[in-house]
Motif scaffolding. Structure first.
Motif, short mmCIF file in Angstrom:
data_model
loop_
_atom_site.label_atom_id
_atom_site.label_comp_id
_atom_site.label_asym_id
_atom_site.label_seq_id
_atom_site.Cartn_x
_atom_site.Cartn_y
_atom_site.Cartn_z
N THR A 2 33.20 34.51 39.32
CA THR A 2 32.28 34.89 40.39
C THR A 2 32.04 36.40 40.41
O THR A 2 32.81 37.18 39.84
CB THR A 2 32.85 34.48 41.77
OG1 THR A 2 34.03 35.25 42.02
CG2 THR A 2 33.16 32.99 41.83
N VAL A 3 30.99 36.78 41.12
CA VAL A 3 30.69 38.21 41.29
C VAL A 3 31.87 38.89 41.98
O VAL A 3 32.27 40.00 41.60
CB VAL A 3 29.39 38.39 42.11
CG1 VAL A 3 29.20 39.84 42.52
CG2 VAL A 3 28.20 37.89 41.31
N ALA A 4 32.45 38.24 42.98
CA ALA A 4 33.58 38.83 43.70
C ALA A 4 34.77 39.09 42.77
O ALA A 4 35.43 40.13 42.87
CB ALA A 4 34.00 37.94 44.86
N LEU A 5 35.04 38.15 41.87
CA LEU A 5 36.14 38.36 40.93
C LEU A 5 35.83 39.46 39.92
O LEU A 5 36.72 40.23 39.54
CB LEU A 5 36.50 37.05 40.23
CG LEU A 5 37.19 36.02 41.11
CD1 LEU A 5 37.36 34.70 40.38
CD2 LEU A 5 38.53 36.54 41.61
N ALA A 67 41.85 43.41 47.10
CA ALA A 67 42.30 42.35 46.20
C ALA A 67 42.70 41.11 46.99
O ALA A 67 42.31 39.98 46.64
CB ALA A 67 43.46 42.83 45.33
N ALA A 68 43.46 41.31 48.05
CA ALA A 68 43.86 40.18 48.89
C ALA A 68 42.63 39.50 49.48
O ALA A 68 42.54 38.26 49.50
CB ALA A 68 44.80 40.64 49.99
N GLY A 69 41.68 40.29 49.95
CA GLY A 69 40.47 39.73 50.53
C GLY A 69 39.67 38.90 49.54
O GLY A 69 39.21 37.80 49.86
N VAL A 70 39.51 39.42 48.33
CA VAL A 70 38.77 38.67 47.31
C VAL A 70 39.50 37.37 46.97
O VAL A 70 38.87 36.31 46.85
CB VAL A 70 38.55 39.52 46.04
CG1 VAL A 70 38.06 38.66 44.88
CG2 VAL A 70 37.57 40.64 46.33
N LEU A 71 40.81 37.43 46.83
CA LEU A 71 41.56 36.23 46.48
C LEU A 71 41.52 35.19 47.60
O LEU A 71 41.35 33.99 47.34
CB LEU A 71 42.98 36.59 46.09
CG LEU A 71 43.09 37.45 44.82
CD1 LEU A 71 44.52 37.86 44.57
CD2 LEU A 71 42.50 36.74 43.62
N VAL A 72 41.67 35.64 48.83
CA VAL A 72 41.57 34.71 49.97
C VAL A 72 40.19 34.08 50.02
O VAL A 72 40.05 32.86 50.16
CB VAL A 72 41.89 35.44 51.31
CG1 VAL A 72 41.44 34.63 52.51
CG2 VAL A 72 43.37 35.74 51.40
N ALA A 73 39.17 34.91 49.87
CA ALA A 73 37.80 34.40 49.93
C ALA A 73 37.51 33.45 48.77
O ALA A 73 36.82 32.43 48.94
CB ALA A 73 36.81 35.56 49.91
N ALA A 77 36.74 30.10 50.38
CA ALA A 77 35.29 30.01 50.59
C ALA A 77 34.55 30.37 49.30
O ALA A 77 33.79 31.32 49.27
CB ALA A 77 34.88 30.93 51.73
N PRO A 78 34.77 29.61 48.25
CA PRO A 78 34.25 30.03 46.94
C PRO A 78 32.73 30.01 46.77
O PRO A 78 32.22 30.63 45.88
CB PRO A 78 34.90 29.04 45.97
CG PRO A 78 35.21 27.84 46.79
CD PRO A 78 35.50 28.36 48.17
N LYS A 79 31.99 29.33 47.64
CA LYS A 79 30.55 29.23 47.45
C LYS A 79 29.74 29.99 48.49
O LYS A 79 28.56 29.76 48.64
CB LYS A 79 30.14 27.77 47.42
CG LYS A 79 30.76 27.02 46.27
CD LYS A 79 30.20 25.67 46.09
CE LYS A 79 30.95 25.04 44.93
NZ LYS A 79 30.27 23.98 44.29
N VAL A 80 30.35 30.88 49.19
CA VAL A 80 29.66 31.63 50.21
C VAL A 80 29.07 32.90 49.59
O VAL A 80 29.80 33.73 49.05
CB VAL A 80 30.61 31.99 51.37
CG1 VAL A 80 29.91 32.81 52.42
CG2 VAL A 80 31.17 30.72 51.99
N ALA A 81 27.75 33.05 49.64
CA ALA A 81 27.08 34.20 49.03
C ALA A 81 27.50 35.51 49.68
O ALA A 81 27.53 36.55 49.02
CB ALA A 81 25.57 34.02 49.13
N ALA A 82 27.85 35.46 50.95
CA ALA A 82 28.27 36.68 51.64
C ALA A 82 29.53 37.27 51.01
O ALA A 82 29.73 38.49 51.06
CB ALA A 82 28.50 36.39 53.11
N VAL A 83 30.37 36.44 50.43
CA VAL A 83 31.59 36.93 49.78
C VAL A 83 31.22 37.88 48.64
O VAL A 83 31.79 38.97 48.52
CB VAL A 83 32.46 35.76 49.29
CG1 VAL A 83 33.56 36.23 48.36
CG2 VAL A 83 33.04 35.00 50.48
N ASP A 84 30.27 37.49 47.82
CA ASP A 84 29.84 38.36 46.73
C ASP A 84 29.22 39.65 47.26
O ASP A 84 29.47 40.74 46.73
CB ASP A 84 28.84 37.64 45.82
CG ASP A 84 29.48 36.53 45.00
OD1 ASP A 84 30.73 36.56 44.82
OD2 ASP A 84 28.75 35.65 44.54
N CYS A 85 28.43 39.54 48.31
CA CYS A 85 27.80 40.73 48.92
C CYS A 85 28.85 41.68 49.46
O CYS A 85 28.73 42.90 49.30
CB CYS A 85 26.83 40.32 50.02
SG CYS A 85 25.35 39.51 49.41
#
Length: 130
Positions: A2-5, A67-73, A77-85
């Motif tokens: 994902t973008v977040a990762l 890092a914790a936030g990205v891993l929790v998200a 919530a792997p399919k939430v576009a806001a996570v990548d934003c």
């Protein structure tokens, strides 16, 4: 991935990148870069060099929460576009932050820091709003 990762990977690369200005300040100090005892030399830095040291320290300090936030998200919530934003907002803030800090633009720097910190907190709470 994902973008977040990918942003997590990019944030890890910011560690050594944030050290370059500090190392440059150390190299300009009277005896050059002291590879035998760099931390003692870093403590003696003043002005721009001291700000460069603070940039590096702050990058290291901000990474675990992000890092914790990205891993929790990612787990919750792997399919939430806001996570990548939010992850991109953190990276953007961490790219602007050193520029403002080194230029001693302290009010804007604090605002940009708040954006990065807020993004990390939002990532941590993403399961609640996903």
């Amino acid at each position: 991935m994902t973008v977040a990762l990918w942003c997590l990977f990019a944030a890890a690369l910011l560690h050594p990148l944030s050290k370059f200005p500090m190392a440059a300040a150390q190299a300009r100090e009277g005896s050059g870069y002291d590879n035998r005892n760099p931390r003692a030399q870093q403590e003696r830095l003043t002005g721009w060099g001291a700000r460069a040291r603070a940039v590096h320290a702050n990058q290291i300090e901000s990474f675990p929460l992000f890092a914790a936030g990205v891993l929790v998200a990612t787990v919750a919530a792997p399919k939430v576009a806001a996570v990548d934003c939010l992850a991109l907002a953190y990276i953007a803030a961490r790219l602007v932050y050193p520029v403002l800090y080194l230029a001693d633009i302290h009010h804007a720097r604090s605002l940009v820091w708040s954006v990065g910190y807020g993004a990390s907190l939002a990532l941590l709470t993403s399961p609640a709003w996903a």
